[in-house]
Design an enzyme around this catalytic site. Structure first.
Site, short mmCIF file in Angstrom:
data_model
loop_
_atom_site.label_atom_id
_atom_site.label_comp_id
_atom_site.label_asym_id
_atom_site.label_seq_id
_atom_site.Cartn_x
_atom_site.Cartn_y
_atom_site.Cartn_z
N LYS A 106 72.22 22.26 49.19
CA LYS A 106 72.89 23.38 48.15
C LYS A 106 74.19 23.14 47.79
CE LYS A 106 71.95 28.11 47.66
NZ LYS A 106 71.45 29.44 48.22
N SER A 187 68.46 32.13 45.41
CA SER A 187 69.15 31.15 45.00
C SER A 187 69.23 29.81 45.32
CB SER A 187 70.76 31.66 45.04
OG SER A 187 71.20 31.41 46.67
N THR A 208 70.26 34.53 52.02
CA THR A 208 70.72 36.04 52.51
C THR A 208 69.77 36.89 52.71
OG1 THR A 208 72.85 35.61 51.70
CG2 THR A 208 72.45 37.79 52.46
N SER A 209 69.06 37.01 51.48
CA SER A 209 67.79 37.99 51.32
C SER A 209 66.81 37.16 50.58
CB SER A 209 68.19 39.44 50.89
OG SER A 209 66.98 40.20 50.68
N GLY A 210 65.99 36.39 50.94
CA GLY A 210 64.89 35.64 49.99
C GLY A 210 65.49 34.50 49.56
N SER A 211 66.44 33.90 49.68
CA SER A 211 67.02 32.60 48.73
C SER A 211 66.26 31.28 49.24
CB SER A 211 68.50 32.57 48.60
OG SER A 211 68.94 33.80 47.91
#
Length: 537
Positions: A106, A187, A208-211
């Protein structure tokens, strides 16, 4: 300006007209589903080389990247790296089980090489750190070839409230492969698409929350979101020191486990890794056993599904998955609810915690840059650059999240932050996943992947997502701007959630489920590359 992908294809995708005599017993795998074991078998037998793999992956990227925009750039040094690793192989030196395999990371993960590390923003174009991110150092040491960088939601989806998953100024709009203009989730959007389409052996994402979980679900692959602190975040662009984590995204559980084995471990540059409770990192690859579900108590937090409002087709497929687990010997415990989920679902506290962490963590990260061409030193200067650079497409993509952070002015060192954070912990701990595991004496809990990610994020607990199925024909097509968010053929996943540091058990359960269902190969894409190793060597 960045070097166009097409120019970088000069890297070495050279088609040879010389006839190639395959060694006996060569089976050249299709890269859309090739495993590490298959690729290593071919490399060991001399059926192809790491140079061949780099050439083939670059050719595959050229076929589809103008549509899916998953790769932002290719490493100009990838061919030299491949040649070096091929030479080491010839001399009998193997750095590990993934020696010589190309992977893509990434673009918010900094590398000390000729590539850019931007988090999708021109504010960081040309910025440098004094060394590779720790996980990149580990990947290189294990013999992985860093082939390129993956497109992602800009600033890891922490800039705008009117943007789209997978969009960044530096990279454009990533889309997934199952329906035209498919929302790739965010993301780690490009990382998901790259692994799915076999544009590299595997990828690295951040969450961080779902990426990791969201993009893995929507690209029909495996994603492992590790416990915060199991993998180092050193020289990775941050959102939240309490929630950020780095993990593998791959086409099989075992391949993801191989990568996790490499990147897990303590790092003096990330004090969160000092919490790792093991003297020796567990063997995640050996955890991949067919009977790993047998006797496991697995909870189903039904209230999460109901409050979130999952569609009937998602719930139906999820329920069928529970039957598969029962048949594999698991004990399914129903209605093991997250007791604080309704309050969490309507609370602004989790958002406020992230704002405070981001406002504090970004200046710390920017202060470590050795080259900072645009002199961005804190969130205010990043916002100023973004709002005044035409390349950043402001205000069509706003800065609402940053406006909120700066407007509130709350940093995570402020005494007012602590009670907010404690509320967050309660949502995730006693009122969330950890409380559920304790009360019902569970080994894990399972949810549809789309609803699994939010509560574990609050306390940094691990998740593994596995392909489950797809939305059926006749599904209503919904949009977010130009992206299709739901529609026929879009993948659905299931997630295994556990206590802190229980990746070994989760990997085992996910592997057993994957082997029982074999859901990934059943889905159809609207686009996929055709070039294979046999066309290149």
């Amino acid at each position: 300006m960045k070097t166009p992908i097409i120019a970088l294809l000069q890297l070495g995708a050279i088609y040879s007209s010389v006839a190639f005599a395959y060694p006996s017993a060569c089976e050249i795998p299709r890269l859309i589903d090739a495993s590490a074991e298959q690729l290593q078998d071919g490399l060991t037998k001399g059926c192809f080389t790491s140079v061949d793999l780099v050439n083939t992956y670059v050719a595959r990227i050229a076929e589809v990247n103008s549509t899916v925009r998953a790769v932002t750039e290719i490493n100009p040094d990838a061919m030299a790296m491949a040649k070096q690793l091929d030479e080491e192989r010839k001399k009998g030196k193997l750095r590990g089980p993934l020696h010589g395999l190309p992977m893509i990371i990434k673009n918010n993960i900094f590398t000390d090489d000729k590539m850019s590390s931007t988090a999708g923003s021109y504010a960081l174009f040309g910025a440098r750190t004094p060394s590779d991110a720790t996980i990149v150092t580990k990947l290189r040491a294990a013999g992985l070839i860093i082939l390129g960088k993956a497109g992602a939601s800009q600033w890891a989806n922490f800039r705008s409230n009117n943007s789209t998953n997978g969009w960044s100024a530096y990279g454009g709009q990533v889309t997934a492969a199952y329906i035209k203009n498919q929302d790739p989730s965010g993301s780690s959007s490009g990382s998901g698409v790259i692994s799915d389409l076999g544009l590299a052996f595997a990828t690295i994402g951040t969450e961080t929350s779902g990426s990791i979980i969201g993009p893995s679900e929507k690209s029909n692959i495996i994603g492992i979101k590790p416990t915060v602190g199991l993998t180092s975040r050193h020289f990775v662009v941050p959102i939240s020191e309490r929630q950020d984590t780095i993990g593998p995204m791959a086409r099989s559980v075992k391949d993801a486990a191989h990568i996790l084995q490499i990147i897990a471990g303590k790092d003096k540059n990330d004090n969160y890794t000092s919490s790792i409770p093991f003297k020796t990192i567990p063997n995640y690859v050996n955890a991949c056993k067919l009977d790993a579900l047998k006797g496991k108590r697995i909870g189903v937090p039904r209230n999460v599904i109901k409050i979130f409002g999952s569609e009937k087709t998602v719930v139906d497929q999820f329920n069928r998955a529970l039957t598969v687990m029962k048949q594999a010997g698991a004990i399914i415990v129903e209605n093991t609810d997250f007791t604080d989920y309704a309050e969490f679902f309507n609370s602004t506290v989790p958002y406020d915690v992230l704002l405070a962490d981001f406002l504090s963590n970004i200046p710390t990260f920017l202060g470590k840059l050795t080259v900072n061409p645009h002199n961005v030193t804190d969130l205010e200067s990043v916002r100023r650059f973004t709002q005044h650079s035409p390349l950043e497409q402001y205000p069509d993509r706003d800065t609402k999240i940053w406006d909120d952070a700066i407007g509130k002015g709350l940093k995570n060192t402020d005494p007012k932050f602590w009670p907010l954070y404690q509320k967050n912990v309660k949502f995730g701990n006693e009122g969330g996943i950890l409380g559920t595991l304790r009360r019902h004496k569970l080994d894990a809990a399972v949810l549809p992947s789309e609803v699994s990610l939010y509560v574990p994020a609050l306390i940094g607990s691990p998740i593994v997502t596995v392909p489950l199925g797809a939305f059926p024909n006749g599904t209503k097509v919904n949009h977010d701007r130009e992206l299709v968010t739901t529609g026929p053929g879009i993948p659905i996943g299931i997630s295994f959630m556990g206590d802190l540091w229980t990746e070994e058990q989760l990997v085992g359960m996910a592997y057993a489920f994957e082997q029982k269902t074999q859901a990934r190969p059943k889905l159809k894409r609207f686009i996929q590359p055709k070039k294979e190793i046999k066309h290149i060597i």
